[in-house]
Design an enzyme around this catalytic site. Structure first.
Site, PDB file in Angstrom:
ATOM      1  CG  ASP A 195     -58.860  25.943 -27.398  1.00  0.00           C
ATOM      2  OD1 ASP A 195     -58.455  25.147 -28.263  1.00  0.00           O
ATOM      3  OD2 ASP A 195     -59.967  26.513 -27.464  1.00  0.00           O
ATOM      4  CB  SER A 196     -56.527  20.738 -27.650  1.00  0.00           C
ATOM      5  OG  SER A 196     -57.354  20.700 -28.787  1.00  0.00           O
ATOM      6  CB  SER A 197     -56.327  25.514 -30.941  1.00  0.00           C
ATOM      7  OG  SER A 197     -57.571  24.932 -31.219  1.00  0.00           O
ATOM      8  CB  THR A 203     -54.233   9.424 -50.088  1.00  0.00           C
ATOM      9  OG1 THR A 203     -55.366   9.958 -50.780  1.00  0.00           O
ATOM     10  CG2 THR A 203     -54.728   8.605 -48.909  1.00  0.00           C
ATOM     11  CD  GLN A 204     -55.485  16.184 -52.085  1.00  0.00           C
ATOM     12  OE1 GLN A 204     -56.420  16.867 -52.418  1.00  0.00           O
ATOM     13  NE2 GLN A 204     -54.234  16.547 -52.303  1.00  0.00           N
ATOM     14  CB  CYS A 205     -58.654   9.935 -50.265  1.00  0.00           C
ATOM     15  SG  CYS A 205     -58.687  10.267 -52.006  1.00  0.00           S
ATOM     16  CB  THR A 254     -64.953  21.797 -25.346  1.00  0.00           C
ATOM     17  OG1 THR A 254     -64.474  22.519 -26.463  1.00  0.00           O
ATOM     18  CG2 THR A 254     -66.417  22.115 -25.142  1.00  0.00           C
ATOM     19  CG  ASP A 289     -60.308  22.211 -31.935  1.00  0.00           C
ATOM     20  OD1 ASP A 289     -61.331  21.645 -32.371  1.00  0.00           O
ATOM     21  OD2 ASP A 289     -60.299  23.404 -31.567  1.00  0.00           O
TER      22      ASP A 289
END
Ligand code: ASP
Length: 334
Positions: free
Chosen positions: A51-53, A270-272, A7, A84
């Site tokens: 774009d970094s995606s 962990t997804q936390c 961006t 991103d």
């Protein structure tokens, strides 16, 4: 300063109304302040800013090559990158650049540099100052960092946490390395020491790694297909809480089959947002560890993925991969 896109250097396409990268010379026109910095800054741009995606491991190899070729000639490197995937790139570079003894600082912005309210200028200017900060002959930050909105974070501890706030990045399990206010304050006790070894780069990365988020509707059919995908080398499980997952036989049996028959490395993170894997805390977590799942402790998903890509790329033995994976090698885990 290496410009990859993002961006920070975008403008509005008049036909589609979307943001697309523009070339680097136009970006430089927007920061006349750079001439006021008492540093000599050379710049290099990706031939095709992205774009970094769209970032791919090939782009990381290209960045490593640029840094390697210019390593002896500069005090530090600033990489302008889309936000991103910045945490993935920073994590990957931290593993690919071994015994790094110069600052490599990634930055970008939430608003393009031409926008009146842009956050790009402060991010770029302070990143350059950090990359050039030395105490005598020693760099203050001999590591890969992300500088964004007044904070310098360790790259391989960082996640993108907001797509709308200027304060886009967080390092949930490690305190900032520096804070920029009236003064630029470095927290030296949190920064890695200058390494003893010789700077070395690694460009072989394994790509056949799958990330799976455990969720209550995960079922046998879907999971068994994943285990059966040809050539999978590692699976990163984003488990619940302190490393817990279902203990139903079909799940544990499929994991065992993956580990024992297919030699797939299975990793528990962990997804936390915050916290770490504590394998023996619950039966649901102990079970995973008892069948040979690796303990990813407090690794971010980005760091777990890129650390595995790097370790598998080194073609080490299974035992050596597990042992290196479970201990900090670039300050990426506690
Ligand atoms: N899509 C953009 C990119 O990552 C977003 C940004 O730069 O903030 O390149």
């Amino acid at each position: 300063m290496i410009y990859t896109g993002g961006t920070i250097g975008m403008h509005k396409d008049l036909v589609t109304g979307t943001l697309v990268p523009f070339d680097f010379s136009r970006l430089m026109e927007h920061i006349p302040e750079l001439q006021l910095i008492e540093k000599e800054i050379d710049t290099i741009s990706f031939a095709q800013p992205i774009d970094s995606s769209n970032v791919r491991p090939e782009h990381w190899v290209l960045l490593v090559k640029i840094i390697e070729e210019n390593y002896d000639n500069y005090d530090g490197f600033v990489i302008l990158h889309g936000s991103d995937t910045m945490a993935y790139t920073a994590s990957a570079l931290s593993f690919m650049l071994e015994n790094l003894s110069k600052p490599v600082i990634l930055t970008g912005s939430q608003l393009p540099i031409g926008d009146l309210r842009t956050d790009a200028k402060e991010n770029i200017i302070t990143s350059i100052q950090i990359a050039g900060s030395y105490q005598g002959s020693q760099p203050i930050v001999p590591e890969v960092g992300i500088y964004f909105e007044f904070k310098l974070l360790r790259g391989n501890r960082t996640v993108k946490a907001s797509s709308e706030h200027f304060n886009a990045f967080e390092s949930p399990n490690y305190l900032p390395l520096a804070q920029s206010g009236v003064d630029l304050k470095f927290y030296k006790d949190r920064i890695l020491p200058v390494p003893d070894g010789i700077f070395n780069t690694h460009k072989n990365l394994e790509e056949n790694i799958i990330i799976i988020k455990i969720h209550p509707a995960l079922n046998k059919t879907y999971f068994s297909h994943i285990i059966d995908i040809p050539d999978v080398k590692a699976i990163i499980l984003e488990t619940y809480g302190a490393g817990n997952a279902l203990t139903q036989d079909w799940f544990i049996d499929l994991l065992k089959e993956a580990i024992e028959k297919k030699s797939i490395h299975i990793i528990n993170i962990t997804q936390c947002q915050k916290g770490e894997i504590i394998p023996g805390k619950y039966e649901t977590g102990r079970k995973l560890m008892s069948i040979g799942v690796y303990n990813g402790k407090d690794l971010t998903t980005e760091a777990a993925l890129t650390k595995m890509m790097y370790l598998l790329g080194k073609k080490l033995s299974k035992k050596a991969i597990k042992s290196a994976f479970e201990r900090p090698i670039r300050g990426e885990m506690s």
